[in-house]
Design a protein around this motif. Structure first.
Motif, PDB file in Angstrom:
ATOM      1  N   SER A 138      -1.555   2.681   2.138  1.00  0.00           N
ATOM      2  CA  SER A 138      -0.936   3.584   3.112  1.00  0.00           C
ATOM      3  C   SER A 138      -0.004   4.511   2.348  1.00  0.00           C
ATOM      4  O   SER A 138       0.396   4.209   1.223  1.00  0.00           O
ATOM      5  CB  SER A 138      -0.135   2.775   4.130  1.00  0.00           C
ATOM      6  N   GLY A 139       0.362   5.633   2.952  1.00  0.00           N
ATOM      7  CA  GLY A 139       1.250   6.586   2.297  1.00  0.00           C
ATOM      8  C   GLY A 139       2.549   5.942   1.873  1.00  0.00           C
ATOM      9  O   GLY A 139       3.032   6.165   0.755  1.00  0.00           O
ATOM     10  N   ARG A 140       3.091   5.087   2.753  1.00  0.00           N
ATOM     11  CA  ARG A 140       4.388   4.498   2.437  1.00  0.00           C
ATOM     12  C   ARG A 140       4.264   3.514   1.271  1.00  0.00           C
ATOM     13  O   ARG A 140       5.077   3.499   0.354  1.00  0.00           O
ATOM     14  CB  ARG A 140       4.942   3.773   3.662  1.00  0.00           C
ATOM     15  N   TYR A 148       2.052   3.625  -1.035  1.00  0.00           N
ATOM     16  CA  TYR A 148       1.779   4.399  -2.241  1.00  0.00           C
ATOM     17  C   TYR A 148       3.084   4.922  -2.856  1.00  0.00           C
ATOM     18  O   TYR A 148       3.335   4.768  -4.048  1.00  0.00           O
ATOM     19  CB  TYR A 148       0.846   5.578  -1.928  1.00  0.00           C
ATOM     20  N   ARG A 197      -4.993   5.720  -5.893  1.00  0.00           N
ATOM     21  CA  ARG A 197      -5.781   6.425  -4.876  1.00  0.00           C
ATOM     22  C   ARG A 197      -7.025   5.613  -4.526  1.00  0.00           C
ATOM     23  O   ARG A 197      -7.399   5.494  -3.362  1.00  0.00           O
ATOM     24  CB  ARG A 197      -6.182   7.811  -5.413  1.00  0.00           C
TER      25      ARG A 197
END
Lengths: 72, 261
Positions: free
Chosen positions: B152-154, B156, B147
């Protein structure tokens, strides 16, 4: 070759838990009327109960020591 | 007779020879020095003992308490005997009434005792434990790190999937290591037993081996090799020994009449 194994046993360095593990739990077991009785109580049975408590205690101590070292 | 002055005959080991040097070995507090009681070619290593000396109480079970000293004296005598001749170690705190009882014990199962002594001759016992050092990586800390890096979400999710797979693979490898080491070392032993890990955390293998003295070097080399291989994975190999064959002398001897009656 570097010694990567932790060797204990002969001489010093044997942990109590290793020793108790062997002498309490294993070896020739004697049974029958030749075992001495004390006031009607089978001495060996009496002692084995205490010895097993000892083994558990030693295991507990060993675990505490080990975790203590690991946490350093 | 009270518990205070009652005496018995403590049994250390059974041997197939009457020529064993026991000089200088410890007995128990208030008791006699170890000596032999023989019956034909078999003999028991014994010592007179006041029963009170064996009356260990729970509060005396400490690192240097009475139980620990008793175990060490027991092992010292058996070890000294074992270095001279094949020996069957008796379980700690085995006491019979007198020499006649000790002789009866040798007589009743003499064939089985001889067979076992022959089987154990030229062998020693080694203990092997595999222990995982430290704990599995802290997933919360990992998540925090991820975190903090603000991927980026992807990215992560991708990183999480990889981390998960890696840790699953590691767990699997670690589980397999116990089996592989157990089998690998058994090839250099005459007998092997896998013992309970007692629920101890991180204990992957607790095994004991009966190793021919001629194969000791090979056995230790294989253990060293496993230790080197597993070091990177945070797994430690612990070797204890050589021991007298405590784990391979597991027979029950004694009066059949008493067992029936």
């Amino acid at each position: 070759m570097a010694n990567r194994t932790l060797v204990t046993g002969s001489g010093g360095g044997t942990s109590l838990v290793d020793l108790l593990d062997r002498v309490v739990d294993r070896g020739v077991v004697v049974s029958g009327d030749i075992i001495i009785s004390l006031a009607g109580i089978d001495l060996i049975q009496l002692n084995l109960r205490l010895l097993l408590i000892g083994l558990e205690t030693a295991n507990e101590m060993h675990r505490t020591n080990f975790e203590g070292r690991g946490a350093r | 007779m009270t518990a205070g002055d009652a005496r018995g005959l403590y049994l250390f080991a059974i041997v197939g020879s009457t020529a064993v040097d026991l000089s200088g070995l410890p007995g128990f507090a208030g008791g006699g020095s170890p000596r032999l009681v023989d019956h034909g070619d078999l003999a028991a290593v014994v010592a007179d003992v006041p029963l009170a000396a064996l009356d260990v109480r729970e509060e005396e079970v400490t690192e240097d308490g009475r139980l620990a000293r008793m175990a060490m004296d027991h092992d010292t005598v058996i070890r000294a005997v074992f270095e001279q001749t094949p020996a069957l170690p008796l379980r700690l705190a085995t006491v019979v009434g007198d020499e006649d009882a000790a002789r009866r014990l040798l007589a009743e199962r003499s064939t089985e005792i001889r067979d076992l002594l022959a089987r154990l001759a030229g062998h020693e016992e080694w203990g092997v434990r595999l222990r995982r050092e430290g704990e599995a990586p802290d997933e919360n800390a990992e998540r925090e790190r991820a975190r903090a890096a603000r991927p980026s979400g992807r990215d992560y999710l991708q990183a999480r999937r990889e981390a998960l797979r890696a840790s699953q693979e590691q767990r699997h490898a670690v589980r397999q290591a116990g089996d592989e080491v157990y089998r690998g070392l058994a090839e250099h032993a005459s007998d092997a037993t896998r013992l309970s890990t007692g629920g101890a955390t991180g204990l992957l293998l607790n095994a004991t081996y009966l190793v021919p003295t001629s194969a000791t070097d090979a056995f230790r080399e294989v253990a060293e090799k496993y230790a080197a291989d597993l070091e990177a994975g945070g797994v430690r190999v612990e070797l204890t020994g050589p021991w007298p064959p405590y784990s391979f002398a597991q027979v029950t001897i004694g009066s059949q009449a008493a067992a029936d009656g």
